[in-house]
Design an enzyme around this catalytic site. Structure first.
Site, PDB file in Angstrom:
ATOM      1  N   ALA A   1       0.846  -1.182   0.000  1.00 38.36           N
ATOM      2  CA  ALA A   1       0.000   0.000   0.000  1.00 38.36           C
ATOM      3  C   ALA A   1       0.884   1.235   0.000  1.00 38.36           C
ATOM      4  O   ALA A   1       2.100   1.126   0.154  1.00 38.36           O
ATOM      5  CB  ALA A   1      -0.902   0.013   1.235  1.00 38.36           C
ATOM      6  N   MET A   2       0.265   2.404  -0.132  1.00 39.00           N
ATOM      7  CA  MET A   2       1.056   3.633  -0.254  1.00 39.00           C
ATOM      8  C   MET A   2       0.342   4.793   0.425  1.00 39.00           C
ATOM      9  O   MET A   2      -0.847   5.016   0.210  1.00 39.00           O
ATOM     10  CB  MET A   2       1.294   3.917  -1.743  1.00 39.00           C
ATOM     11  CG  MET A   2       2.062   5.195  -2.001  1.00 39.00           C
ATOM     12  SD  MET A   2       3.750   5.114  -1.302  1.00 39.00           S
ATOM     13  CE  MET A   2       4.007   6.843  -0.903  1.00 39.00           C
TER      14      MET A   2
ATOM     15  N   ASN B   1       0.138   8.040   0.169  1.00 41.08           N
ATOM     16  CA  ASN B   1      -0.026   9.359  -0.458  1.00 41.08           C
ATOM     17  C   ASN B   1      -0.912  10.248   0.410  1.00 41.08           C
ATOM     18  O   ASN B   1      -1.917   9.803   0.941  1.00 41.08           O
ATOM     19  CB  ASN B   1      -0.704   9.213  -1.822  1.00 41.08           C
ATOM     20  CG  ASN B   1      -0.123   8.082  -2.617  1.00 41.08           C
ATOM     21  OD1 ASN B   1       1.037   8.107  -2.963  1.00 41.08           O
ATOM     22  ND2 ASN B   1      -0.927   7.046  -2.857  1.00 41.08           N
TER      23      ASN B   1
ATOM     24  N   GLU C   1      -0.596   2.808   6.922  1.00 39.00           N
ATOM     25  CA  GLU C   1      -0.639   3.912   5.949  1.00 39.00           C
ATOM     26  C   GLU C   1      -1.215   5.163   6.590  1.00 39.00           C
ATOM     27  O   GLU C   1      -0.738   6.270   6.358  1.00 39.00           O
ATOM     28  CB  GLU C   1      -1.436   3.524   4.695  1.00 39.00           C
ATOM     29  CG  GLU C   1      -0.949   2.270   3.983  1.00 39.00           C
ATOM     30  CD  GLU C   1       0.557   2.203   3.740  1.00 39.00           C
ATOM     31  OE1 GLU C   1       1.170   3.264   3.529  1.00 39.00           O
ATOM     32  OE2 GLU C   1       1.114   1.078   3.776  1.00 39.00           O
TER      33      GLU C   1
ATOM     34  N   GLU D   1       9.716   4.393   8.008  1.00 41.36           N
ATOM     35  CA  GLU D   1       9.197   3.019   7.926  1.00 41.36           C
ATOM     36  C   GLU D   1       9.375   2.236   9.231  1.00 41.36           C
ATOM     37  O   GLU D   1       8.452   1.587   9.701  1.00 41.36           O
ATOM     38  CB  GLU D   1       9.825   2.286   6.747  1.00 41.36           C
ATOM     39  CG  GLU D   1       9.465   2.884   5.381  1.00 41.36           C
ATOM     40  CD  GLU D   1       7.972   3.008   5.131  1.00 41.36           C
ATOM     41  OE1 GLU D   1       7.169   2.424   5.885  1.00 41.36           O
ATOM     42  OE2 GLU D   1       7.595   3.710   4.168  1.00 41.36           O
TER      43      GLU D   1
HETATM   44  N1  B3K Z   1       5.895   3.694   1.597  1.00 42.42           N
HETATM   45  C1  B3K Z   1       5.317   2.632   0.827  1.00 42.42           C
HETATM   46  C2  B3K Z   1       6.332   1.759   0.170  1.00 42.42           C
HETATM   47  C3  B3K Z   1       6.812   2.259  -1.143  1.00 42.42           C
HETATM   48  C4  B3K Z   1       7.674   1.213  -1.813  1.00 42.42           C
HETATM   49  C5  B3K Z   1       8.368   1.733  -3.012  1.00 42.42           C
HETATM   50  N2  B3K Z   1       9.167   0.715  -3.685  1.00 42.42           N
HETATM   51  C6  B3K Z   1       4.407   1.773   1.628  1.00 42.42           C
HETATM   52  C7  B3K Z   1       4.617   1.792   3.081  1.00 42.42           C
HETATM   53  O1  B3K Z   1       5.656   1.456   3.601  1.00 42.42           O
HETATM   54  O2  B3K Z   1       3.723   2.183   3.777  1.00 42.42           O
HETATM   55 ZN    ZN Z   2       5.375   2.429   5.412  1.00 46.12          ZN
END
Ligand code: B3K
Ligand code: ZN
Length: 886
Positions: free
Chosen positions: A263-264, A266, A299, A321
């Site tokens: 997931a991402m 944004n 997220e 992270e």
């Molecule tokens: N930040 C994104 C991960 C993006 C991965 C790019 N290769 C998801 C997360 O850690 O929540």
């Molecule tokens: Zn993350």
């Protein structure tokens, strides 16, 4: 290939304060008008007047400066981007470019999923949308105007608040989004498609009403209730536990079946892989329900730890992270509430750390949680940066105590809100509130490798004192031959013969000791702790709760470990003792078989299994994790040289011995733990299902005919996917003649639902083949060419290929090397389509040196065969192959 180094960081020469993006969407060719307000960065002292804008796979249409078309002599276009010379004053740069979403199989930038256009920008996807300073330390306010056919793309979404929406001529329409928060480009998102949503107004702590929504294709609307419920829980928890509130009026989640990872985050528009977002009792298991809650939380929590406070550069990835995984683990634990359920969660997290992060830390790819260099940043979204990173944050909380840690967290947020910072910012906040010197602790950020801690004890019967000699060493890793000792928490309890915690008093301390867990701190290569005034010789319960992420050699006898498995009051350590005994049993059996020395499995271990099974004080969920066989992979991890076939045969022998010795207890557990009535995915009934299905597995292994009937019956009558899937898996891994019909039935019923089809594929690729059956390799090869499998879909790859290469050792590591040849074929094919997915698959062979010699050299040959084609390899795959071979 270029190596990027952390020490080479330079502040950007320019800043972008505001950007306006106008999209004319079309799957074949999308046009972007990108207007940026740019100015020289005062912090860069005008060293470089050239404005460099990253751009990849873009067609440049025009460049203008302050509204005037720019002469071609002022700029240079290259493979990497666009260089505009002489920007010494604030200026407006307008770029028009095009790209093709349909041709984007890398799923980075804007791509097509079914009928939907979806974006993915982290880490460097934004440069595949338009020319930009695509780096996390450039924060701008975004305005996004989206125009598209109203029929094809009725729903248009981007970050921030939806402003003006209007219909245009030719059946097109237009929506404008304004995101009030400055953000780096990696948090940009855009979605366009025929989507529907489940939405709800949610009252925030400060009284504001936020509009929460989950957007999906129409057939998935019945799988969004759990997503929205999870989001509400996450918002409430972040308010209560960390005092952090949602800063937007609108918060949206979108789910798509084509996504490179989970997931991402944004800003305000989180995009999810559907397997991490969508659930109902027919498509999701207990574990899926639980996992979705944690990913939705993860997220959402990034909104503060990642979005509001972001990264100066990609080396700092663990700052968002590691911290956010720690936060999601705490969230999941708090949602479980009950201590025994929380302990089971901790156990599962540690199982996955040991199964995947420990091997990574011992591999050619080993890197500290904050790496010093990389060739391709997407290769560093690793278990180390995420899971070990979370362990490091957890150790800080353990060392400082929850209250001080929370104060430090508050200070971190208050001081750094709105900026792009380094890991130092977090440590500085913790130092400032705790007044502790954390410089030694900081080594966790720079040294790779899993520390080995060795404990030896010496009991002095006359003086009633116990001396613990504790030493730590960390193996060398690429680029780091010598390691300094770490500061780590090391909680210890001394148990008496009844398993009761004795009072703990260290030499030199006055008064009586306090009974319970004592927090020791390790700081030196070797240290001694002397415990005095002990009534009897204690049994040691060390590193309780797995406080430090280490490999512990506690120096305990088997009697002592059997005692801990039966009596330790720390549930993690009780599990760990049992798990360690099971691993040891498989290891001993492996050795005995390789030496052709007949060998009996310790009857006391078989009895302990029975005792745990019958212990009324333990939850079914705990029993299920304590009695689960450690995977062949976990066992192999503890061996100096890996022989997958010997381990497999030993594993089967140990499992069968446990099953036969405890058959009646397993049958009783299977019958006692049924969960009738409406499906409830919560921890308690889920724990019962886990124990029941585990017990059925053992009973089938013992050859019990009644168990086979029960499982067949469970397959047809199950009202939840957990039971249905468990039954199918058990049958597929047995020699029952009925299994083919069951596989075909399941495939027919599930083929139309990607979530289910992926589960079916995974059962196939992780199965065992029996005499007279085709090899799993042949089945996987066939499935890759089936029309319900698409190599372009990451979830298909993660369900069929990845588990085959990484979780089915006995079937993959065929003596003739044919498994490896298949791996090489797949890596090369994926490399052309999706470099990020390809490089994940490529990592499956990185630990080739650890295997027995004929296999190791065949693995090496396969790596060489891929390396021979280096001209066509993506930087992603090339970095993995080169590091594996070096
Ligand atoms: N930040 C994104 C991960 C993006 C991965 C790019 N290769 C998801 C997360 O850690 O929540
Ligand atoms: Zn993350």
């Amino acid at each position: 290939v270029q190596t990027i180094r952390r020490e080479d960081y330079r502040a950007p020469a320019h800043l972008i304060d505001e950007v306006r993006l106008e999209f004319d969407l079309d799957a074949e060719s999308t046009a972007v008008v990108n207007t940026m307000h740019v100015r020289p960065n005062p912090a860069a002292n005008g060293q470089d007047a050239s404005l460099f804008l990253d751009g990849e796979d873009l067609t440049l249409v025009s460049v203008a400066l302050d509204g005037k078309p720019l002469d071609e002599s002022r700029y240079t276009l290259s493979q990497e981007g666009l260089l505009i010379r002489d920007i010494r004053e604030p200026a407006t740069v307008t770029i028009v470019n095009r790209f093709s979403p349909a041709a984007n199989t890398a799923l980075s930038g804007i791509y097509v999923s079914g009928q939907t256009l979806i974006s993915q920008c982290e880490a460097q996807g934004f440069r595949r949308i338009t020319f930009y300073m695509d780096r996390p330390d450039v924060l701008a306010k975004f305005t996004t105007v989206i125009r598209a056919s109203k029929e094809t793309f009725p729903v248009l979404l981007s970050n921030g608040n939806a402003g003006e929406a209007k219909d245009l001529e030719d059946g097109r329409h237009e929506v404008t989004f304004v995101d009030p928060f400055p953000k780096p480009s990696y948090l940009f998102a855009l979605v366009a498609g025929q989507l529907v949503c489940r939405e709800e107004k949610f009252r925030l702590k400060d009284g504001r009403l936020a509009n929460l929504s989950v957007w999906v294709e129409p057939q998935d609307l019945d799988k969004t209730e759990h997503t929205l419920e999870s989001l509400k829980k996450a918002i409430r928890w972040d308010e209560e536990r960390w005092g952090l509130e949602l800063d937007l009026d609108d918060f949206k989640i979108v789910a798509t079946k084509d996504f490179n990872f989970g997931a991402m985050e944004n800003k305000g528009l989180n995009i999810f892989n559907s397997k991490c977002a969508l659930a109902n009792p027919n498509v999701a298991t207990d574990e899926d329900y639980f996992h979705i809650e944690s990913v939705v939380g993860h997220e959402y929590f990034h909104n503060w730890t990642g979005d509001r406070i972001t990264l100066r550069d990609w080396f700092q990835l663990t700052l968002k992270e590691g911290l956010t995984v720690f936060r999601d683990q705490e969230f999941s634990a708090d949602m479980l509430g009950e201590p025994s359920a929380r302990a089971v969660q901790r156990i599962k997290d540690v199982i996955s750390l040991r199964a995947a992060q420990f091997p990574e830390d011992a591999s050619p790819m080993a890197h500290p949680i904050r790496p010093d260099s990389y060739q391709e940043i997407n290769n560093f979204y690793t278990m180390t940066v995420y899971e070990k990173g979370a362990e490091v944050i957890r150790m800080l909380q353990t060392l400082l105590g929850r209250d001080t840690f929370r104060k430090g967290f508050d200070e971190y947020i208050a001081k750094n809100d709105g900026s792009a910072v380094t890991c130092e910012a977090f440590l500085e906040a913790m130092t400032s509130v705790s007044k502790r010197d954390l410089r030694q602790f900081k080594r966790w950020f720079s040294q790779a490798g899993t520390p080995r801690v060795k404990v030896r004890s010496n009991w002095n019967e006359e003086e009633k004192k116990l001396t613990l000699s504790v030493s730590q060493t960390t193996p060398s890793t690429p680029g780091q031959p010598v390691k300094q000792p770490f500061l780590m928490p090391f909680p210890v309890a001394l148990l008496n013969g009844d398993g009761i915690e004795m009072p703990v008093k260290l030499e030199g301390e006055s008064g009586a000791g306090v009974a319970g867990t004592r927090m020791l701190e390790l700081t030196e290569n070797s240290q001694e702790f002397v415990f005095v005034d002990l009534a009897e010789k204690p049994i040691l319960s060390l590193n309780r709760g797995f406080a430090a992420p280490i490999i512990l050699d506690a120096g305990l006898t088997r009697e002592e470990r059997l005692f801990l498995a039966a009596r330790d009051g720390d549930p993690f350590n009780r599990w760990d003792a049992m798990n360690g005994l099971l691993i040891e049993a498989v290891r001993d059996e492996t050795r005995a078989r390789l030496l052709h020395e007949p060998h009996d499995i310790d009857p006391r271990l078989l009895e302990t299994v029975g005792a745990i099974l019958k212990d009324e004080s333990l939850s079914p969920a705990f029993k299920a994790v304590a009695l689960a066989m450690p995977t062949e992979k976990i066992v192999s991890e503890t061996l100096p040289v890996i022989d997958p076939h010997a381990v497999h045969a030993a594993w089967v022998a140990v499992r069968n011995a446990i099953a036969k010795r405890n058959l009646s207890a397993f049958m009783e557990a299977a019958e006692k733990n049924v969960t009738p009535g409406e499906y409830d995915p919560s921890a308690e009934p889920a724990g019962k299902r886990a124990l029941k299905n585990l017990a059925l597995g053992y009973a089938i292994a013992a050859g019990n005919a009644r168990a086979t009937i029960l499982v067949k019956d469970q397959f047809t009558t199950a009202t939840n996917l957990t039971d249905k899937l468990a039954a199918l898996r058990l049958m597929v891994n047995s020699q029952t003649p009925a299994k083919e019909d069951m596989e075909v039935d399941a495939l027919k019923a599930w083929a139309g639902e990607p979530l289910l089809l992926n589960k079916w594929l995974q059962i196939q690729s992780t199965a065992s083949s029996f005499a007279g059956e085709s090899l799993v390799l042949e089945r996987v090869r066939e499935l890759v060419r089936c029309d319900f499998f698409s190599i372009r879909n990451p979830n298909n790859v993660y369900s069929l290929l990845m588990p085959f290469f990484t979780a089915n050792p006995a079937e993959f590591h065929l003596p003739d090397g044919s498994g490896y040849a298949f791996w090489a074929e797949m890596v090369l094919e994926l490399n052309r389509i999706n470099p990020q997915v390809a490089s994940r698959v490529a990592r499956a062979l990185e630990n080739w040196r650890r295997y027995v010699s004929p296999l190791a050299s065949r693995m090496h040959d396969a790596l060489e065969s891929v390396y021979a084609r280096r001209e066509e390899l993506s930087p992603n795959v090339l970095e993995i192959i080169e590091k594996s071979l070096n």
